[in-house]
Enzyme design. Structure first.
Site, short mmCIF file in Angstrom:
data_model
loop_
_atom_site.label_atom_id
_atom_site.label_comp_id
_atom_site.label_asym_id
_atom_site.label_seq_id
_atom_site.Cartn_x
_atom_site.Cartn_y
_atom_site.Cartn_z
CE LYS A 57 -0.36 -0.38 5.04
NZ LYS A 57 -1.15 -0.99 6.13
CE1 TYR A 276 11.63 31.44 6.97
CE2 TYR A 276 11.92 29.09 6.54
CZ TYR A 276 11.69 30.39 6.08
OH TYR A 276 11.51 30.61 4.75
C1 LIG Z 1 -0.35 -1.93 6.85
C2 LIG Z 1 -0.92 -3.23 7.26
C3 LIG Z 1 -0.10 -4.37 7.39
C4 LIG Z 1 1.40 -4.30 7.34
O1 LIG Z 1 1.87 -3.80 8.58
P1 LIG Z 1 3.42 -3.61 8.90
O2 LIG Z 1 3.44 -3.17 10.31
O3 LIG Z 1 3.93 -2.58 7.95
O4 LIG Z 1 4.09 -4.92 8.69
C5 LIG Z 1 -0.72 -5.59 7.62
N1 LIG Z 1 -2.07 -5.67 7.74
C6 LIG Z 1 -2.88 -4.59 7.66
C7 LIG Z 1 -4.35 -4.75 7.83
C8 LIG Z 1 -2.33 -3.34 7.43
O5 LIG Z 1 -3.14 -2.26 7.38
#
Ligand SMILES: *Cc1c(COP(=O)(O)O)cnc(C)c1O
Length: 388
Positions: A57, A276
């Site tokens: 993702k 800044y």
């Molecule tokens: C993002 C996600 C993962 C992966 O999690 P990590 O901590 O990056 O290994 C697995 N399952 C779901 C439902 C997620 O949203």
């Protein structure tokens, strides 16, 4: 299905560099696809006999959905998770045969879009279950989908009661549950009672979905909770070299390196303020290097330093140099006083990720995590993919 015949882009055939040229760019982002593949193989070996999927993702946590997927598929990955149908669409063009699950589930009215590319929604509410079931009934096809059960996140997923009721009428469903899953709330801490409770609850619920593949573990669950592996594990962050567990060594290889250009090296006097807000006052005569990256490039704005608080560091000519002052939109200033004169000059590179600096090191001073640093990696860098 037309997507199944789409050309598979092999990493070695893919273009390796994107963005501005070496001379023009403010920063060089290097993604090591061999390290990604090695991390996948390492996690897959730990997961055995469970299948190891990959969570890709958010543009594969910022490293690039298509090159990452191609490298992961070459390393043997057959099941992928994205958050959105649009991501599934892109993924399908490089992974014609993969099982693709969409974690955020079914947006109203999008069942057709899922069916078109053979993507599987992760159904997280009874409304989604009903909509997908109706789509399967209308299509007269046992369309596959995942059932997400909530065991402690209160974010997505059926309640235990809803899951039990659904399991009792599995035979009457028009669609085909191909996966039953849940998600950990705090597997990044070893030995948590809450996590052990989630494992036990999921085990009991998943058992009611006879013959359906079960999945619970993210990266942390896979690394720290052997009982959480079930049939399929879903690592994300560990694939990309980030830290999954709060404590202990991170066993994964870094995947991303970031070197940024030094725009200029300048002298400043004790008492001068930097950046800044004037929040950093130099306590000695100093030499400063101005780096061509800022918060618009994913360097957290809060990761600069004041006289009271240390910020992130950069490696220049083999030496760790601290940031001084706030991070600006396009620039950040580091103190190179400790380096010999002439060891650093305009046009040289300063390393913000690599040379021992991890994504988690870059994240820590601003109170964030490697996940956020990775997913916000800037789009202005020259991006090079090596290996694969
Ligand atoms: C993002 C996600 C993962 C992966 O999690 P990590 O901590 O990056 O290994 C697995 N399952 C779901 C439902 C997620 O949203």
């Amino acid at each position: 299905m037309s997507q199944k015949t789409a050309a598979r882009v092999k990493p070695e055939e893919a273009e390796t560099a994107f963005g501005p040229g070496d001379a023009e760019t403010g920063g060089l982002l290097t993604v090591d696809l061999n390290a990604l593949a090695a991390n996948y193989r390492d996690l897959a070996a730990r997961a055995k006999p469970a299948e190891c999927a990959a969570v890709v993702k958010a543009d594969a946590y910022g490293i690039g959905l298509k090159p990452a997927t191609a490298a992961l598929a070459s390393a043997g990955c057959k099941t992928f998770f994205v958050a959105l149908i649009d991501e599934a669409l892109k993924l399908r063009t490089v992974a014609p045969d993969a099982a693709i699950y969409v974690l955020n589930g079914l947006n109203p009215g999008t069942a057709g879009a899922f069916r078109d590319i053979d993507a599987r929604p992760v159904l997280g509410s009874m409304l989604e279950v009903e909509e997908w079931d109706a789509a399967a009934r209308a299509a007269k096809e046992p369309l596959p989908a995942a059932i997400h059960i909530d065991t402690g996140m209160s974010r997505h997923g059926l309640s235990a009661d809803e899951a039990n009721a659904l399991a009792a009428k599995l035979k009457s469903l028009a669609f085909k549950p191909s996966l039953v899953m849940s998600h950990f709330a705090r597997a990044d801490e070893a030995g948590r009672p809450m996590t052990l409770r989630q494992i036990a609850d999921f085990k009991a619920l998943a058992a009611k979905f006879l013959g359906v593949t079960a999945s619970l573990a993210n990266s942390a669950g896979l690394l720290a909770y052997p009982d959480a592996r079930f049939d399929l594990v879903r690592p994300g962050i560990s694939l990309y070299g980030g830290r999954a567990l709060i404590e202990g060594d991170n066993p994964m290889q870094p995947v991303v390196r970031l070197d940024v250009k030094i725009v200029q090296v300048r002298k400043a006097k004790a008492g001068d303020s930097v950046g800044y807000g004037g929040e950093f006052k130099l306590t000695r005569d100093s030499r400063l290097a101005v780096l061509s990256a800022g918060y618009a490039d994913g360097i957290p704005r809060a990761s600069g330093s004041t006289n009271e608080k240390r910020g992130i560091e950069a490696v220049v000519a083999g030496k760790r140099c601290p940031t001084v002052g706030r991070v600006s939109m396009d620039l950040v200033v580091i103190d190179v006083t400790e380096l010999p004169e002439g060891a650093v000059k305009r046009g040289d590179l300063a390393t913000l990720l690599g040379e021992g600096i991890s994504v988690d090191d870059l994240a820590a001073p601003s109170g964030t995590v490697g996940y956020e640093v990775l997913t916000r990696l800037g789009s202005r860098y020259r991006r090079t993919y090596i290996g694969g």
